[in-house]
Design an enzyme around this catalytic site. Structure first.
Site, PDB file in Angstrom:
ATOM      1  N   LYS A 190       0.871  -1.189   0.000  1.00 50.38           N
ATOM      2  CA  LYS A 190       0.000   0.000   0.000  1.00 50.38           C
ATOM      3  C   LYS A 190       0.900   1.228   0.000  1.00 50.38           C
ATOM      4  CE  LYS A 190      -2.273   3.062   2.000  1.00 50.38           C
ATOM      5  NZ  LYS A 190      -1.818   4.395   1.659  1.00 50.38           N
ATOM      6  N   GLU A 264       8.527   0.411  11.549  1.00 49.53           N
ATOM      7  CA  GLU A 264       9.642   1.347  11.437  1.00 49.53           C
ATOM      8  C   GLU A 264       9.012   2.732  11.510  1.00 49.53           C
ATOM      9  OE1 GLU A 264      11.733   3.976  10.374  1.00 49.53           O
ATOM     10  OE2 GLU A 264      12.027   3.175   8.352  1.00 49.53           O
ATOM     11  N   CYS A 298      13.039   9.664   8.299  1.00 51.95           N
ATOM     12  CA  CYS A 298      12.748   9.181   9.654  1.00 51.95           C
ATOM     13  C   CYS A 298      13.982   9.257  10.546  1.00 51.95           C
ATOM     14  CB  CYS A 298      12.189   7.767   9.603  1.00 51.95           C
ATOM     15  SG  CYS A 298      13.166   6.678   8.569  1.00 51.95           S
ATOM     16  N   GLU A 395       9.027  14.959  16.422  1.00 49.62           N
ATOM     17  CA  GLU A 395       9.545  14.823  15.056  1.00 49.62           C
ATOM     18  C   GLU A 395       8.915  15.924  14.196  1.00 49.62           C
ATOM     19  OE1 GLU A 395       8.270  11.304  12.792  1.00 49.62           O
ATOM     20  OE2 GLU A 395      10.354  11.050  12.179  1.00 49.62           O
TER      21      GLU A 395
END
Ligand code: NDP
Length: 486
Positions: A190, A264, A298, A395
């Site tokens: 996806k 992750e 990330c 983040e």
């Protein structure tokens, strides 16, 4: 508000736009199920937008719950033959896919940049070559699986669902698909809502490679498509890369089931500069650590920890270097920092940057002429940041670095580990022993020494704490796709 704006940017490069004449995009892409493109059951197509111009590029199908269920049936039907195929034959398919990615690399790079906003230089030199390298690497493992797991007897898990984000669309697809297929699983991928196109070109590549129908399914859609995939009963494993919030939701949905899971997730990685480092080299690493891919990474080095004795010198050099970054048209081969991936992501960055200013950190943003249309955020540095500030904790996922200081090695380790995340870290020092000592004390899945954002298919990647669990890349990346039989 303590904002300082640089005003002396000199644009000394003529435009060098990449041509788009060679790309072959259709107006419309369906779902790739059973080896072919098909319409979604509810007929829903949504345009995917170029974030640098806000222009639509192509229409893409959205997979609904019925499509997800049909995809799982098709994958399940393909599984027995694929899993029973001789290892070397599976390897040949992976090798072919890798070669076809290389053959179509120019086209894939342009489409990645159009769809996602990242500089062409990065999609051309990093994303696409690394995607091919992952398929090559795992083609090599397909007939040596036992050696990757301590000579144990193994078998594939079955049907795996894989959900990837928008920051490295093709590369994340390769990270997920290559080991899954090498291990004899069939996969349903996806892609992210804002960047489905290179995954759909990869579907064409699977056709060109004559991969048996159902071995790879590409299901574009939105978060709902991902949520439906996760909740399918006949899926043996979910592999997810994305935000910690969605990772939590997936983990809750799978609690109590026997569906395996690897996550992750996000990060707030520390990039630590010691006073004995080669400072000019460190500055290049800081820039690469946070401004690569607009900071949509990330493992971005978004928390810069500088030893107090060299703080002023590093900041002066960094600010000077930042002033030379070229921000703008991602299709220009000179561009260093391209467009922000979406209006939503731009808003998230702006909110956190405003919080940084409100909480009293000192903001510096480079001045540059940003295009009128599209989503842009100029490279930004915050100094006078305290560990309690939101910009030191959360983040940002944008081109924004938060600078903190430390006096001793122990303090650097303490501050670096003072995070709910633990994905990556960088250490800049001239002393090998210090680098090893610090690296072994850091709770981070990847630690780079005197470099940053260096990726390689042979190396494991993954996190601690809220950065997730499971490893991708290298032999460690095989384990999450295999059952140990004996
Ligand atoms: P998401 O975690 O929402 O998206 C990642 C992938 O998961 C996409 O394919 C998304 O689909 C899909 N998804 C969304 N909701 C669900 C769900 N409930 N169940 C299953 N799959 C789902 O990240 P965002 O794109 O919203 O980004 C938000 C923040 O996450 C960023 O600001 C950044 O901080 C962080 N992030 C971290 C990444 C990393 O690699 N660590 C990568 C991307 C984001 P769709 O795109 O169609 O919504």
């Amino acid at each position: 508000m303590s904002t300082e704006t640089r005003t002396t940017v000199v644009w000394d490069y003529a435009p060098a736009p990449e041509s788009v004449d060679h790309i072959r995009l259709k107006d419309r892409y369906g779902l790739f199920v059973d080896g072919d493109f098909r319409d979604p059951s509810d007929g829903r197509y949504v345009p995917t937008i170029n974030p640098a111009t806000e222009e639509p590029i192509a229409e893409v199908a959205y997979g609904g719950p019925d499509d997800v269920a049909a995809a799982v049936e098709s994958a399940r039907a393909a599984l027995p033959k694929w899993a029973a195929l001789k290892d070397l034959e599976r390897a040949k398919y992976l090798f072919r896919i890798a070669r076809l990615i290389q053959e179509r690399s120019r086209e894939l790079a342009v489409v990645e940049t159009l769809d996602g906003g990242k500089p062409l230089r990065e999609s051309r030199d990093v994303d696409i070559p690394l995607a091919a390298a992952h398929f090559f690497h795992y083609a090599g493992w397909a007939d040596k699986l036992r050696y990757g797991v301590n000579a144990r007897e193994v078998r594939p898990l079955g049907v795996v669902g894989q959900i990837v984000p928008w920051n490295f669309p093709l590369l994340m697809a390769a990270w997920k698909l290559a080991p899954a297929l090498a291990c004899g699983n069939v996969a349903i991928l996806k892609p992210a809502e804002t960047t489905p196109l290179t995954a759909l070109l990869l579907a064409e590549i699977c056709q060109e490679a004559e991969l048996p129908p159902g071995v790879v399914t590409i299901l574009p859609g939105n978060g709902g498509t991902g949520a439906a995939l996760v909740r399918q009963k006949k899926i043996n494993k979910i592999a997810f890369t994305g935000s910690t919030a969605v990772g939590r939701d997936i983990q809750a949905a799978l609690a109590g089931t026997d569906t395996r899971l690897t996550l992750e997730l996000g990060g707030k990685s520390a990039n630590i500069v010691f006073e004995d480092a080669a400072l000019d080299q460190a500055v290049e690493g800081i820039v690469n650590g946070i401004f690569f891919n607009q900071g949509h990474v990330c493992c971005a080095g978004s928390r810069l920890l500088i030893q107090e004795s060299v703080h002023d010198e590093v900041i002066a050099k960094l600010w000077q270097r930042m002033g030379r970054l070229r921000v703008g048209d991602p299709m220009d081969k000179n561009t260093d920092v391209g467009a922000i991936n979406s209006a939503e992501q731009l808003e998230r960055i702006e909110t956190l940057v405003a919080a940084g200013e409100d909480e009293g950190a000192h903001r510096r943003t480079i001045a540059c002429d940003l295009p009128e249309r599209g989503y842009w955020f100029a490279p930004t540095m915050f100094t006078d940041v305290s560990p309690a500030h939101r910009i030191a904790i959360e983040e940002i996922f944008g081109p924004v670095v938060s600078v903190l200081t430390f006096r001793t090695q122990a303090e650097a380790i303490e501050k670096a580990n003072n995070s709910r995340y633990g994905l990556a870290a960088g250490i800049w020092t001239d002393k090998g022993s210090k680098a090893f000592e610090v690296a072994s004390a850091l709770k981070a899945g990847v630690v780079w020494q005197n470099t940053y954002n260096h990726f390689d298919p042979t190396a494991a990647f993954g996190g601690y704490k809220e950065s997730g669990f499971g490893r991708e890349g290298g032999p460690a990346g095989l384990r999450p796709y295999l059952q140990i039989v004996r």
